[in-house]
Design a protein around this motif. Structure first.
Motif, mmCIF file in Angstrom:
data_model
loop_
_atom_site.group_PDB
_atom_site.id
_atom_site.type_symbol
_atom_site.label_atom_id
_atom_site.label_comp_id
_atom_site.label_asym_id
_atom_site.label_seq_id
_atom_site.Cartn_x
_atom_site.Cartn_y
_atom_site.Cartn_z
ATOM 1 N N UNK A 136 0.831 -1.209 0.000
ATOM 2 C CA UNK A 136 0.000 0.000 0.000
ATOM 3 C C UNK A 136 0.863 1.256 0.000
ATOM 4 N N UNK A 137 1.994 1.197 0.688
ATOM 5 C CA UNK A 137 2.904 2.333 0.691
ATOM 6 C C UNK A 137 3.464 2.596 -0.703
ATOM 7 N N UNK A 138 3.842 1.541 -1.427
ATOM 8 C CA UNK A 138 4.369 1.702 -2.780
ATOM 9 C C UNK A 138 3.294 2.183 -3.757
ATOM 10 N N UNK A 139 2.061 1.813 -3.492
ATOM 11 C CA UNK A 139 0.965 2.186 -4.397
ATOM 12 C C UNK A 139 0.495 3.628 -4.201
ATOM 13 N N UNK A 140 0.899 4.248 -3.112
ATOM 14 C CA UNK A 140 0.307 5.523 -2.701
ATOM 15 C C UNK A 140 0.329 6.580 -3.799
ATOM 16 N N UNK A 141 1.410 6.692 -4.537
ATOM 17 C CA UNK A 141 1.529 7.757 -5.542
ATOM 18 C C UNK A 141 1.385 7.223 -6.963
#
Length: 302
Positions: A136-141
């Motif tokens: 989810x952190x990698x998908x944020x942007x």
């Protein structure tokens, strides 16, 4: 009753799938709809096989034909679910839709999804080995979204092809394994909302029945009524498929075995990883219908 049925989704269809499947009225109707003499020969063309319109109709028709040819030899299922477009076959097997209506709806579903994806070509990519918080952190942007949840560290992402191209090496640097799927639309993401809305309109014109046996949707909710089935089929096009939760719902019914119907063995593999004490196999593994029936009988009598 000790058998659970799961119906395959898109991306694993191949020319040799379901080798025991005999030609019947449904496979003939499929060939007529697709304008081919032999669906197996047509699948040998990789570009043809991955085309959304062809794939969704083929998956639906062959799965329902396979179940019709097996049903008299197997126990009544204690639970049924379908993965993505596999829901159409699952709803047909549960008596919610006629096979003819399910096949027609597969064509309409594909048409609407293709239309929704023309502005921004999309796709799907499997990602495993990455904890959910890290993912989810990698998908944020990014414009990517979780299209299918298969487990805590196993998902399918959907979104624009270019974004998938960029994300693959990024995820790899964080230890993830990525696999591009043979699907040319960003299924089960917000990009498909126009298709979901259009499909809801088409579904209002089709007769639905209450399921004859326990049926679970991609939201992991049990379908009891015809109106709920109609709503579920439309909603899942633009919403995350919670297959991990769906498997949990089936497992709670304590089946002796699980049979995947469709091309490939992806769902059986996911099941065996999650529930190693409940054997699952794909109908695609068996060379004969009799061999498949014997395996189910052995599991159910153990």
């Amino acid at each position: 009753m000790s058998l659970a049925l799961i119906f395959s989704g898109q991306g694993h269809q191949h020319a040799g799938m379901l080798p025991w499947l005999a030609p019947d009225a449904l496979t003939q109707a499929l060939c007529e709809r697709l304008g081919v003499a032999d669906w197996r020969a047509a699948l040998a063309d990789t570009a043809w096989a991955r085309r959304n319109r062809n794939a969704q109709q083929l998956i639906t028709a062959t799965a329902l034909a396979a179940w019709r040819q097996l049903a008299d030899e197997l126990p009544e299922p204690l639970g049924i679910a379908g993965y993505s477009v596999g829901e159409l076959a699952a709803f047909g097997a549960a008596g919610v839709l006629t096979p003819t209506d399910a096949l027609a709806l597969a064509a309409q579903r594909a048409e609407l999804m293709d239309e929704a994806s023309r502005a921004t070509p999309g796709g799907l990519m499997g990602v495993s080995g990455l904890a959910r918080d890290a993912l989810l952190s990698l998908l944020r942007d990014t414009p990517l979204a979780i299209a299918i949840s298969n487990g805590a560290d196993r998902v399918v992402l959907g979104g624009p092809q270019r974004a998938l191209d960029d994300f693959e090496p990024l995820a790899g640097r964080h230890g993830a394994r990525c696999t591009r799927l043979a699907v040319d639309v960003a299924s089960h993401t917000a990009a498909m909302q126009p298709a979901a809305d259009g499909f809801a309109e088409r579904l209002r014109l089709v007769r639905f029945e209450a399921p004859r046996c326990p049926l679970f949707s991609n939201t992991a909710q049990r379908i009891w009524r015809a109106d709920a089935a109609r709503e579920a089929l439309a909603r899942q096009i633009a919403s995350t498929v919670h297959w991990d939760d769906c498997m949990d719902q089936l497992a709670m019914r304590a089946p002796r075995c699980v049979l995947e119907i469709g091309g490939g063995q992806a769902l059986a593999g996911l099941w065996n990883q999650r529930y190693p004490d409940i054997p699952a196999r794909s109908a695609d593994e068996f060379r004969t219908r009799q061999g498949l029936s014997r395996w189910v009988a052995q599991c159910c009598s153990a």
